[in-house]
Motif scaffolding. Sequence first.
Motif, PDB file in Angstrom:
ATOM      1  N   SER A 248      -6.884  21.202 -51.205  1.00 33.11           N
ATOM      2  CA  SER A 248      -5.815  22.178 -51.029  1.00 33.11           C
ATOM      3  C   SER A 248      -4.561  21.418 -50.639  1.00 33.11           C
ATOM      4  CB  SER A 248      -6.200  23.159 -49.927  1.00 33.11           C
ATOM      5  OG  SER A 248      -5.042  23.771 -49.430  1.00 33.11           O
ATOM      6  N   SER A 249      -3.403  21.990 -51.002  1.00 32.20           N
ATOM      7  CA  SER A 249      -2.158  21.283 -50.711  1.00 32.20           C
ATOM      8  C   SER A 249      -1.955  21.116 -49.211  1.00 32.20           C
ATOM      9  CB  SER A 249      -0.975  22.028 -51.314  1.00 32.20           C
ATOM     10  OG  SER A 249      -0.711  23.187 -50.581  1.00 32.20           O
ATOM     11  N   GLN A 250      -2.656  21.955 -48.423  1.00 30.65           N
ATOM     12  CA  GLN A 250      -2.493  21.839 -46.973  1.00 30.65           C
ATOM     13  C   GLN A 250      -3.011  20.509 -46.451  1.00 30.65           C
ATOM     14  OE1 GLN A 250      -4.144  25.593 -47.245  1.00 30.65           O
ATOM     15  NE2 GLN A 250      -3.333  26.283 -45.315  1.00 30.65           N
TER      16      GLN A 250
ATOM     17  N   VAL B  52      -2.517  13.546 -55.472  1.00 34.70           N
ATOM     18  CA  VAL B  52      -2.670  14.489 -56.586  1.00 34.70           C
ATOM     19  C   VAL B  52      -4.094  15.042 -56.620  1.00 34.70           C
ATOM     20  CG1 VAL B  52      -2.766  14.671 -59.089  1.00 34.70           C
ATOM     21  CG2 VAL B  52      -0.818  13.584 -57.994  1.00 34.70           C
TER      22      VAL B  52
ATOM     23  N   VAL C 209      -4.692  17.608 -53.798  1.00 27.48           N
ATOM     24  CA  VAL C 209      -4.049  18.897 -54.064  1.00 27.48           C
ATOM     25  C   VAL C 209      -4.881  19.709 -55.041  1.00 27.48           C
ATOM     26  CG1 VAL C 209      -2.087  19.967 -55.204  1.00 27.48           C
ATOM     27  CG2 VAL C 209      -1.714  18.161 -53.557  1.00 27.48           C
ATOM     28  N   VAL C 210      -5.435  19.035 -56.043  1.00 28.22           N
ATOM     29  CA  VAL C 210      -6.157  19.756 -57.084  1.00 28.22           C
ATOM     30  C   VAL C 210      -7.555  20.162 -56.648  1.00 28.22           C
ATOM     31  CG1 VAL C 210      -7.044  19.607 -59.398  1.00 28.22           C
ATOM     32  CG2 VAL C 210      -4.840  18.625 -58.855  1.00 28.22           C
ATOM     33  N   TYR C 211      -8.287  19.208 -56.082  1.00 28.78           N
ATOM     34  CA  TYR C 211      -9.683  19.505 -55.762  1.00 28.78           C
ATOM     35  C   TYR C 211      -9.860  19.991 -54.332  1.00 28.78           C
ATOM     36  CZ  TYR C 211     -10.418  17.273 -60.208  1.00 28.78           C
ATOM     37  OH  TYR C 211     -10.364  16.977 -61.536  1.00 28.78           O
TER      38      TYR C 211
ATOM     39  N   ARG D 239      -2.880  17.663 -48.051  1.00 29.99           N
ATOM     40  CA  ARG D 239      -2.284  16.509 -48.671  1.00 29.99           C
ATOM     41  C   ARG D 239      -1.578  15.586 -47.681  1.00 29.99           C
ATOM     42  NH1 ARG D 239       2.509  17.895 -51.753  1.00 29.99           N
ATOM     43  NH2 ARG D 239       3.055  17.999 -49.568  1.00 29.99           N
ATOM     44  N   ASP D 240      -0.686  16.157 -46.865  1.00 26.92           N
ATOM     45  CA  ASP D 240       0.032  15.315 -45.917  1.00 26.92           C
ATOM     46  C   ASP D 240      -0.911  14.820 -44.834  1.00 26.92           C
ATOM     47  OD1 ASP D 240       2.157  15.817 -47.463  1.00 26.92           O
ATOM     48  OD2 ASP D 240       3.061  17.313 -46.155  1.00 26.92           O
TER      49      ASP D 240
END
Lengths: 300, 376
Positions: free
Chosen positions: A268-270, A261, A264-266, A272-273
């Motif tokens: 980028s969603s890229q 989480v 993603v917030v601070y 995350r995985d």
Amino acid sequence: MEELLQHLINGLSLGSIYSLIALGYTMVYGILQMINFAHSEVYMMGAFFAYYSAKLLKLENSPSFTTLLIILFITMAMCSLLALSIEKFAYRPLRKQPKLNVLITAIGVSLFLQYVAQIIFGADPKVFPTLINDQLLFEVAGVPVKSFDVTILGVSVTAMFALHFLVYHTKLGQAMRAVSHSPAVASILGINVSRTIAFTFVAGSSLAGIGSILVGIKYQKIEPMMGTMIGLKAFVAAVLGGIGSIAGAVVGGLVLGVSEVLVVVYGSSQYRDALAFGILIFILLFKPAGIFGKNTIEKV
Amino acid sequence: MRILKFLNLLILSITFVVSCTKKEDVILVGEYGSLTGDDATFGISTNKGIKMAFDEINAKGGIKGKKIKLITEDNQGKNEETAKVVNRLITQDKVVALLGEVASARSLIAGPIAQKNGIPMVSPSSTNPDVTEKGDFIFRVCFIDPFQGFVMAKFASQNLNVKKAAILRKTGDAYSEGLANVFSTEFKKMGGEIVADLSYQNKDIDFKGQLTEFKAKKPEVIFIPSYYGDVGMIAQQARQLDVKSTLLGGDGWDSPKLHEIGKEAINGSYFSNHYTTESTDPVVVEFIKKFKERYNNETPDGLAALGYDAAKILAEAMERTKDVSSIQIRDELAKTKDFVGVTGKITINEKRNAVKSAVVVQVENEKRKYVTSVAP
């Protein structure tokens, strides 16, 4: 500050679902030293069992605590049955074979279930029934705490404590720990190894069933491919915490949920995985035994 | 042994003759789309529109006395599956023209295959600009992303009168990124401010991190250029977190399932679309009436209307050709001018895109309330 608190709540709520599924991986690994890749599909099937049982019992539009309990119970039973038959028909005949054979079989079972589910349920997403209402319960420092989040945390914490009790305070748990330590010695001591293994599958898959309902409640959308990613993440969580360790799976899941989480917030969603699997590589390189390292490992 | 050989030959020649004669009296048109999968309603709606159009044409005698036969292939909403089914349609079924797809990412995969084989392809509703740039055999009957992004930016700043917007885009998705970029530049040009621009990934189910961030930045509107399944979940989670901003989107929202997944959370949001069911235009009224009669009183969404228009434009182009060959269909498609379709007056420009206006609608349960039209 307010956002950070909210991020933590979101992360814990996501992480507790990872933990529930990670427990299934860790328990089976602890007792059989195999990674049960079909576990994520037991989870997926759980969501559909819940969906159809709510439909059949005409409970899809009567949200209440009792509804939730009924559906939870049915789903846990169905998931256990599924896992038991997987164990009996796919894994048990291979128990004396090299570990690799069982691993490949597990992947095969996983793919089989995914595509069978697509044929039976259809590949399009279904809308999960409303089992409980989402209400504002109270506020902490301006952050609303809703009944969804409380239910998810409450149900998963209860489930984890129940598991802890089962493993450490019952005869069955003692048998599980014995089999995990040494199946040969355990059987000499009169423990029914096959039955103990079967019970481990039941416990693990019941938790996966609970996880699937919590995901259904929270995210509304279920589909036959929903297990793949969450299964991989839970697996990472199990390795992160130390595979084979119950406490490790719980902590691993929570750490992964919160850090995802935050990334993603601070970030980028890229990323995350990349983060999740980066953690996996990092752990395997520097601390292969996971957070709850080898010396203190408590196998189930 | 010899008899067996003879029999074999006989069967072969019979099938050959049969397949030859079959080819004589029908025109084969291929359609590929997502009849199952994450955005299944897109493929299903489009398919319904196309089938209705071709059945109407066949009922009137077909094209030059030949009936149109539609071959539909399901790509399950997957990229890798798309290449497979399009190749099959072209090389095995030998279609003269292709219809598809809705999702730009998948039209971008099918386009080069159609181009290489010299088969004209008409996309009913892929709005990413690159789709038709894959070659001179690729056409579309809808407007493109820059226009859709512009429409929503203009609507936000002029109709809703807002100054602060946030964007939630789906990374790696041609459609979503295209709309988000144009919205961002246009909205800033009109004096607005983008307070946050966050992303999520394919198959994501948790958006609370991004939404919490939005909540802190307090944008008046959140632009979510994505498809209905994700949007429904995003809307739900936004309301769970008490995010009060108005949600805006593009034509990817257009599905009966939007409300089924999003429930009350999605009501009051706006999105740009290709046509409105509240139109009083006789062409639209007639289309909706016929569609409802045929499909169990179901209201056609924008994608069904575009599928219908794409099929009609293709059929008209076929009628104008001499021998219904692929190359001639291509030439005639390029000449389409002022075609009166359900989704407006369509003219194909030199870039093989349709020039026409867009409508903005507001979600109200299953209904789509017409708000305004924006001309190109």
